[in-house]
Write an enzyme that holds these catalytic residues in place. Structure first.
Site, PDB file in Angstrom:
ATOM      1  N   CYS A   1      10.197  -5.337  -8.013  1.00 47.97           N
ATOM      2  CA  CYS A   1      11.039  -4.170  -7.709  1.00 47.97           C
ATOM      3  C   CYS A   1      12.454  -4.595  -7.368  1.00 47.97           C
ATOM      4  O   CYS A   1      13.343  -3.752  -7.272  1.00 47.97           O
ATOM      5  CB  CYS A   1      10.434  -3.358  -6.562  1.00 47.97           C
ATOM      6  SG  CYS A   1      10.308  -4.290  -5.032  1.00 47.97           S
TER       7      CYS A   1
ATOM      8  N   CYS B   1       5.280  -2.696  -0.114  1.00 50.06           N
ATOM      9  CA  CYS B   1       6.582  -2.861   0.565  1.00 50.06           C
ATOM     10  C   CYS B   1       6.389  -3.468   1.960  1.00 50.06           C
ATOM     11  O   CYS B   1       7.246  -4.217   2.437  1.00 50.06           O
ATOM     12  CB  CYS B   1       7.292  -1.528   0.686  1.00 50.06           C
ATOM     13  SG  CYS B   1       7.298  -0.582  -0.849  1.00 50.06           S
TER      14      CYS B   1
HETATM   15 FE1  FES Z   1      10.171  -2.819  -3.485  1.00 48.87          FE
HETATM   16 FE2  FES Z   1       9.416  -1.028  -1.766  1.00 48.87          FE
HETATM   17  S1  FES Z   1       9.669  -0.754  -3.879  1.00 48.87           S
HETATM   18  S2  FES Z   1       9.751  -3.092  -1.418  1.00 48.87           S
END
Ligand code: FES
Length: 146
Positions: free
Chosen positions: A33, A104
């Site tokens: 991400c 996360c």
């Molecule tokens: Fe990457 Fe939350 S989407 S830490």
């Protein structure tokens, strides 16, 4: 979707910033991400108590909220107690996270471990149960138990 506590810590994050001359600093990212979290610890060498903890997170709202809560949970604890601040403990303290956001919270746990690892290396000590942290948690995500 998000609990009130998550929203509160996202909108008013606690302990944002840096600690100059920190005892330990840890940076962890998730290449999937692109989010990055850095944790600074100020540790009393004699008592092994974490006197202060600050964070900087470049990431999603859940990453900000979990880092904020993680700093609150480790301040005032000994290193050994801080080792028990897992991502599950952080999520519980936040009254939960939606399933797609559970990963996360792993950033916060890993960043604390990384900062503790940095401290241990500087001091030439060993911290029980502490393994060499990963700088990119996405590599091992499949192995994690949610
Ligand atoms: Fe990457 Fe939350 S989407 S830490």
């Amino acid at each position: 979707m998000y609990s009130e506590k998550v929203m509160d810590h996202f909108q008013n994050p606690r302990n944002v910033g840096e600690i100059e001359g920190a005892s330990g600093v840890g940076t962890v990212g998730n290449a999937k991400c692109g989010d990055i979290m850095r944790i600074y610890l100020d540790i009393d060498d004699e008592t092994r108590v974490i006197k202060d903890c600050k964070f900087k997170t470049f990431g999603c709202g859940a990453a900000v909220a979990t880092s904020s809560m993680a700093t609150e949970l480790v301040i005032g604890k000994t290193i050994e107690e801080a080792m028990k601040v897992t991502n599950k403990a952080v999520m519980e303290a936040l009254d939960g996270l939606p399933p797609v956001k559970v990963h996360c919270s792993l950033l916060a746990e890993e960043a604390i471990h990384s900062a503790l690892w940095d401290y241990a290396e500087k001091k030439g000590i060993q911290i029980e149960g502490l393994e060499k942290p990963k700088s990119d948690i996405s590599e091992h995500e499949e192995d994690e138990e949610y």
